[in-house]
Design a protein around this motif. Structure first.
Motif, PDB file in Angstrom:
ATOM      1  N   GLU A  74      25.989  39.833  42.415  1.00 12.97           N
ATOM      2  CA  GLU A  74      25.140  38.712  42.805  1.00 12.97           C
ATOM      3  C   GLU A  74      23.686  39.058  42.502  1.00 12.97           C
ATOM      4  O   GLU A  74      23.284  40.217  42.540  1.00 12.97           O
ATOM      5  CB  GLU A  74      25.294  38.428  44.308  1.00 12.97           C
ATOM      6  N   HIS A  88      35.412  36.166  44.737  1.00 13.81           N
ATOM      7  CA  HIS A  88      34.021  36.439  45.122  1.00 13.81           C
ATOM      8  C   HIS A  88      34.055  37.186  46.441  1.00 13.81           C
ATOM      9  O   HIS A  88      34.357  36.617  47.483  1.00 13.81           O
ATOM     10  CB  HIS A  88      33.235  35.127  45.250  1.00 13.81           C
ATOM     11  N   ALA A 129      35.146  28.777  41.879  1.00 12.81           N
ATOM     12  CA  ALA A 129      34.409  29.405  40.785  1.00 12.81           C
ATOM     13  C   ALA A 129      33.481  28.430  40.056  1.00 12.81           C
ATOM     14  O   ALA A 129      32.442  28.833  39.538  1.00 12.81           O
ATOM     15  CB  ALA A 129      35.383  30.038  39.784  1.00 12.81           C
ATOM     16  N   TRP A 134      29.936  28.657  41.121  1.00  9.39           N
ATOM     17  CA  TRP A 134      29.174  29.897  40.954  1.00  9.39           C
ATOM     18  C   TRP A 134      27.887  29.607  40.195  1.00  9.39           C
ATOM     19  O   TRP A 134      27.779  28.577  39.504  1.00  9.39           O
ATOM     20  CB  TRP A 134      30.014  30.930  40.204  1.00  9.39           C
ATOM     21  N   ASN A 144      33.553  41.986  36.324  1.00  4.49           N
ATOM     22  CA  ASN A 144      32.797  41.442  37.444  1.00  4.49           C
ATOM     23  C   ASN A 144      31.304  41.573  37.201  1.00  4.49           C
ATOM     24  O   ASN A 144      30.864  42.406  36.400  1.00  4.49           O
ATOM     25  CB  ASN A 144      33.200  42.113  38.761  1.00  4.49           C
ATOM     26  N   ARG A 204      30.072  40.576  44.723  1.00  3.93           N
ATOM     27  CA  ARG A 204      30.348  40.565  43.289  1.00  3.93           C
ATOM     28  C   ARG A 204      31.249  39.374  42.955  1.00  3.93           C
ATOM     29  O   ARG A 204      32.119  38.984  43.736  1.00  3.93           O
ATOM     30  CB  ARG A 204      31.028  41.862  42.835  1.00  3.93           C
ATOM     31  N   TYR A 205      31.012  38.811  41.763  1.00  5.26           N
ATOM     32  CA  TYR A 205      31.873  37.786  41.201  1.00  5.26           C
ATOM     33  C   TYR A 205      32.865  38.492  40.268  1.00  5.26           C
ATOM     34  O   TYR A 205      32.451  39.242  39.371  1.00  5.26           O
ATOM     35  CB  TYR A 205      31.060  36.755  40.419  1.00  5.26           C
ATOM     36  N   ARG A 206      34.162  38.230  40.481  1.00  3.81           N
ATOM     37  CA  ARG A 206      35.186  38.975  39.741  1.00  3.81           C
ATOM     38  C   ARG A 206      36.226  38.030  39.160  1.00  3.81           C
ATOM     39  O   ARG A 206      36.611  37.038  39.784  1.00  3.81           O
ATOM     40  CB  ARG A 206      35.870  39.982  40.668  1.00  3.81           C
TER      41      ARG A 206
END
Length: 556
Positions: free
Chosen positions: A555, A498, A461, A464, A552, A502-504
């Motif tokens: 991207e 990830h 993370a 990111w 979330n 989507r980043y969650r």
């Protein structure tokens, strides 16, 4: 069927052809022991070599199940293979069937290697039916050991699994008479050893190679072990995978262990429970620790009292050192709960120190970024501003001159303005808060509130995009602030994921918050607004563990 075949091929390559630990510990080491001890005991070669071949087969099965399969499945779980199988809609039953199938094949290789060695070196002569019987007994006898191996694979850390595997494998091999005859041990120790599954299997193989009738008590004993291990495995996994049910599953696991100990004199099953439960209760109030220790030692004392009443002379007079020597035989069950709890506490704090160190490293790197930001602002920013002023002035002075000069100067002014805006954007990005900074500060706040924080996926993370980290950092700070103020929690787990574009992040506590909406408070609404402004999703809900906040962002 095709997927089952693919799973078998995949696991076969990993378990057989690329598993050098199996080749050494499960094949070469028992074979070397067999050659060494049978050559030493040449006087009894005709009877001893065949029986000791069976003992080394059982020893190999024990290592394969506890040290081999246990470590293999633990590595699959921690490296994400189980998760991958779940999210790709693979049937997990295929995975477990494949592991069991290849475990049986590994044991067949053991029979072939040890059998060939016994025939070539010691001229062991068994009929075809005897070899087939041995194969069937190995298949049956590996079941309880394989179940125990699957159970310990749910231990979260490799170091713990290695210690637990060693504490079980080698003492069990000694107690059940695999390394040397069980008859040389004290009588009361024999009465513990002859209730282990390895003893039952070894005794049945010994009867087979001697053309004797298999003892029905061995069959019954092994059957009881299979049934009890199935129950123990189910509860062991239940306790590891379903934290919300641990108030039921942990006492049930201790109860099953107590039945093994009190009615079967099997003190070594307590080692399994000691190492798992210690890691489950670390960080909880001391009353849970004291309750577990009280239950463990109560069961141990009851079992020892029964042994002393049944075998009073053997417990006080034996050649291995009297009562002190007997107590030392039970060293692992006695010290396991204290040692495992101390180990769990040590791992807990070492993990926190490593996380803090990583966050500090990130902050140090951020300090360098801050310096770069200042340099950009103080040098390039001013330079571009000056260029803009000078080109605008030149444009006015040259208004009466060539049209070409005016156009060129206009391009310079436009370019410099764009560059100035770019520098400002870079500086702004560099000033945004990273996840490591937020976690470092909030970790200290949680520690002050006596709440332990665990993270999963943090290393990935921190790489990111900066804008994503900045948005998430603000939401994490607000979520943790709410936990400290209102949740009455003991632990907080933050998962970074990830997937699927989507980043969650999930923030899970084990507190007892009763409501999410408080008069005069806009913390949750603020988090929702911040996430949704970036086209993200926000959710908060109560579950059996406590409260879970998940959010979330897509991207770019």
């Amino acid at each position: 069927m095709q997927k089952m075949i693919e799973q078998l091929k995949f696991d076969g390559k990993r378990l057989i052809f690329r598993n050098y630990g199996f080749v050494f510990f499960s094949l070469l080491m028992p074979t070397a022991f067999y050659i060494l001890f049978t050559q030493i005991n040449r006087v009894q070669i005709k009877t001893f070599s065949a029986e000791y071949m069976g003992s080394m087969m059982v020893y190999s099965i024990l290592i394969t199940a506890i040290m081999g399969v246990g470590n293999f499945m633990e590595r699959d779980r921690n490296q994400g293979l189980i998760t991958l199988l779940k999210i790709t809609n693979r049937n997990l039953n295929h995975y477990y069937i494949s592991i069991c199938f290849w475990s049986l094949m590994m044991n067949i290789f053991t029979i072939v290697i040890l059998g060939t060695t016994a025939i070539l070196i010691n001229h062991v002569d068994l009929s075809t039916m005897q070899w087939i019987t041995i194969l069937g007994l190995v298949w049956l006898g590996q079941i309880p050991l394989l179940l125990l191996g699957i159970a310990i694979s749910h231990v979260k850390r490799q170091e713990t699994l290695t210690i637990l595997g060693n504490l079980i494998t080698f003492p069990v091999a000694i107690l059940s008479g695999l390394w040397w005859p069980i008859q040389i041990l004290p009588q009361w120790v024999q009465n513990i050893g002859n209730k282990l599954p390895t003893y039952f299997l070894n005794d049945m193989i010994s009867s087979t190679v001697n053309n004797a009738k298999i003892n029905w008590n061995d069959v019954q004993g092994l059957g009881v072990w299979i049934v009890m291990c199935l129950g123990f495995l189910a509860d062991y996994i239940w306790a590891a995978e379903k934290p919300e049910w641990q108030k039921v599953s942990v006492p049930l696991e201790i109860l099953i262990t107590g039945i093994f100990t009190i009615f079967n004199f099997n003190f070594y099953m307590m080692v399994f429970t000691a190492w798992q439960v210690a890691f489950l209760i670390v960080g909880r109030p001391k009353k849970y620790v004291m309750a577990f220790l009280g239950a463990h030692y109560t069961i141990l004392i009851i079992g020892l009292v029964e042994v002393i009443e049944l075998f009073p002379t053997q417990i006080t007079t034996n050649t291995s050192g009297g009562i002190f020597g007997d107590i030392m035989d039970l060293a692992f069950p006695i010290i396991s709960p204290i040692m495992s709890y101390a180990f769990a506490v040590s791992i807990r704090y070492r993990r926190k120190m490593r996380q803090d160190n990583r966050r500090l490293e990130t902050i140090v790197r951020r300090g360098e970024r801050e310096r770069i930001a200042r340099d950009l602002h103080d040098t390039l920013g001013q330079s571009f501003s000056m260029i803009t002023v000078k080109t605008e002035l030149a444009k006015k002075l040259l208004e009466k001159g060539s049209d070409q000069v005016g156009r060129e100067l206009e391009d310079i002014a436009t370019t410099s303005r764009a560059n100035l805006q770019l520098v400002r954007q870079i500086v702004n990005d560099l000033h945004q808060q990273s996840l490591s900074e937020a976690l470092f500060i909030q970790s200290k706040n949680l520690t002050d509130a006596n709440i332990f924080m665990m993270t999963e996926g943090e290393n990935e993370a921190i790489n990111w995009p900066t804008e994503v980290q900045n948005e998430f950092a603000a939401v994490i700070i607000e979520a943790i602030t709410n936990i400290i103020r209102h949740a009455q929690a003991r632990t907080v787990q933050i998962r970074f994921m990830h997937a699927e574009g989507r980043y969650r992040i999930e923030v899970q506590d084990d507190g007892h918050a009763q409501t999410f909406i408080r008069q005069g408070s806009n913390g949750i609404s603020g988090m929702q607004a911040r996430v949704r402004a970036k086209h993200g999703e926000f959710d908060i809900q109560q579950n059996k563990i406590g409260t879970q906040v998940s959010f979330n962002l897509p991207e770019e």
